[in-house]
Design a protein around this motif. Sequence first.
Motif, short mmCIF file in Angstrom:
data_model
loop_
_atom_site.label_atom_id
_atom_site.label_comp_id
_atom_site.label_asym_id
_atom_site.label_seq_id
_atom_site.Cartn_x
_atom_site.Cartn_y
_atom_site.Cartn_z
N ARG A 23 0.90 -1.30 0.08
CA ARG A 23 0.00 0.01 -0.16
C ARG A 23 0.81 1.42 0.03
NH1 ARG A 23 -3.41 -0.39 5.17
NH2 ARG A 23 -3.68 1.79 4.85
N GLN A 24 2.04 1.23 0.59
CA GLN A 24 3.13 2.29 0.65
C GLN A 24 3.48 2.77 -0.66
OE1 GLN A 24 5.72 1.58 3.72
NE2 GLN A 24 4.21 1.10 5.29
N ARG A 25 3.47 2.04 -1.66
CA ARG A 25 3.65 2.36 -3.00
C ARG A 25 3.12 3.76 -3.46
NH1 ARG A 25 3.43 -3.17 -6.33
NH2 ARG A 25 4.98 -4.23 -5.27
N ILE A 26 2.21 4.22 -2.90
CA ILE A 26 1.35 5.34 -3.35
C ILE A 26 1.89 6.64 -3.08
CG2 ILE A 26 -0.91 4.30 -3.43
CD1 ILE A 26 -1.55 5.93 -0.70
N LEU A 27 2.91 6.60 -1.99
CA LEU A 27 3.72 7.58 -1.59
C LEU A 27 5.05 7.90 -2.45
CD1 LEU A 27 3.56 7.12 2.29
CD2 LEU A 27 1.99 8.65 0.90
N HIS A 28 5.28 6.81 -3.40
CA HIS A 28 6.43 6.95 -4.03
C HIS A 28 6.29 6.83 -5.57
CE1 HIS A 28 8.65 6.18 -0.21
NE2 HIS A 28 7.59 5.22 0.19
N ARG A 29 5.26 6.86 -6.10
CA ARG A 29 5.05 6.55 -7.43
C ARG A 29 5.42 7.98 -8.31
NH1 ARG A 29 -1.25 5.49 -6.50
NH2 ARG A 29 -2.12 7.34 -6.00
N THR A 30 5.26 7.93 -9.42
CA THR A 30 5.44 9.15 -10.35
C THR A 30 4.78 10.34 -9.67
OG1 THR A 30 5.89 7.71 -12.15
CG2 THR A 30 5.71 9.93 -12.88
N GLN A 31 3.31 10.07 -9.76
CA GLN A 31 2.55 11.13 -9.24
C GLN A 31 2.00 10.71 -7.73
OE1 GLN A 31 -0.41 11.32 -12.57
NE2 GLN A 31 0.45 13.21 -12.98
N PRO A 32 2.58 11.06 -6.79
CA PRO A 32 2.42 10.35 -5.48
C PRO A 32 1.21 10.96 -4.79
CG PRO A 32 4.24 12.05 -5.23
CD PRO A 32 3.89 11.92 -6.76
N THR A 33 0.64 10.34 -3.76
CA THR A 33 -0.48 10.70 -3.14
C THR A 33 0.20 11.72 -2.08
OG1 THR A 33 -1.72 8.65 -3.29
CG2 THR A 33 -2.30 9.98 -1.58
N GLU A 34 -0.62 12.69 -1.83
CA GLU A 34 -0.25 13.73 -0.69
C GLU A 34 -0.70 13.07 0.53
OE1 GLU A 34 -0.10 18.33 0.36
OE2 GLU A 34 -1.82 17.55 -0.90
N LEU A 35 -0.13 13.07 1.55
CA LEU A 35 -0.38 12.12 2.97
C LEU A 35 -0.15 13.44 3.95
CD1 LEU A 35 -1.30 9.80 4.73
CD2 LEU A 35 1.05 9.30 4.87
N LEU A 36 -1.23 13.91 4.78
CA LEU A 36 -1.08 14.74 5.62
C LEU A 36 -1.77 14.24 6.98
CD1 LEU A 36 -2.94 17.73 3.56
CD2 LEU A 36 -0.50 17.42 3.99
#
Length: 291
Positions: A157-170
Motif C-alpha cells: 500500500r505504501q507505494r502510493i507515496l513513491h510513485r510518479t504522481q504520488p499521493t499527498e499524505l497529511l
Amino acid sequence: MSTSRGPSVRQRRLAAELRRLRERKGFTGDEVAERLTWSTAKVSRIENARTGAKISDVRRLLDLYDIDGARFDDLISLAHDAAERGWWEEYRDLPSPLADFIALESEAGTIRQWESLSVPGLLQTEAYAQHVIEGYHAISTMPPQEIRRRVDVRMTRQRILHRTQPTELLVVLDEAVLTRRVGNSQVMHEQLDYMLATCELPNVTLQLLPLDAAHAVMAESFTLLEFPAAHEVTFPDIVHTESITISHFVDESETYMYRLAHNSLVKHALSPVETRQRILEVRNSWWRVDE
C-alpha cells in the motif's frame, strides 16, 4: 471469509456517470434493459460497480444516450482504465472492507488522517506492522501465513507515496503513539527512524498533537480520502473509520465535518519541524538502542 474485488475509483466513476447519463435521458433501468435486450439486473450491476463493464457494453450505452465526439472518446478511455486490475486483486482472500478501502486509497490524490492509537499503516515499518497485525490474533484466529500476507499488503500500500504522481499524505498523530510500545525497543527505534525518513518526502506532512495541547476536537481516528477529477468525472470525498469489528465509510454528507475536524487538529498540532525534533527526542530517550 467474504471477499471482494474492491471496485476501483475508476469503476465507481464510470458507474456513476453511466447512471447520471441514463437519468438525464429520462430512462428507467427497465427501459434501458428492454432497448438493449439485457436484464434489468445487468443494468443495475453496471451502474453500481458490482460488475466490471465491458467496453462493448459501454459503447452501446453511450450510443443509446446519444453521447458522441470527444465526450464519447473520453468515457471510453475511462472504461478502459476501469477495466485494469488493481494489485490487491491478487490477494483474493482479503476481507471485503479491506479490499474496498485499498481500492479507494490507491487512487486518492490527497489523504488527510488523524490517528490516536498507532502509527498509520502508510508510515509503518514491516516489523511494526507485523506486531500490530499479530495483535489481531488475540481476538480472531489468524494463521501465520495469513499474517504474512497482511503484512505484505500493508507494505505494498505504501507505494502510493513513491510513485510518479504520488499521493499527498497529511497526518496528525497523537504524541502518545510515540511512546506506546509495539514490539521491543529496536522495533520502536526503527519505526521512529522510518517516520523521520518518510517525512522527508515532499508529499508527506506529519504533525504531532502534543499531550498538553488544547484538544478542541475529541474525534476518533479517521481517514479522509480526496480524489482528483479524471476524464471530467468527479468523485466525492470519502471518510473511513474503523474499530475492532467494524470498517465504516462515512456518509458523503458528513465528510465536510471531518475536514473541519482535521483542520482544527492541524491548527493545534506542532509544526513539521517541531514534530521532527520531538520524534528525535522520544527516539533517543524512550527507545534508545545501544550501538
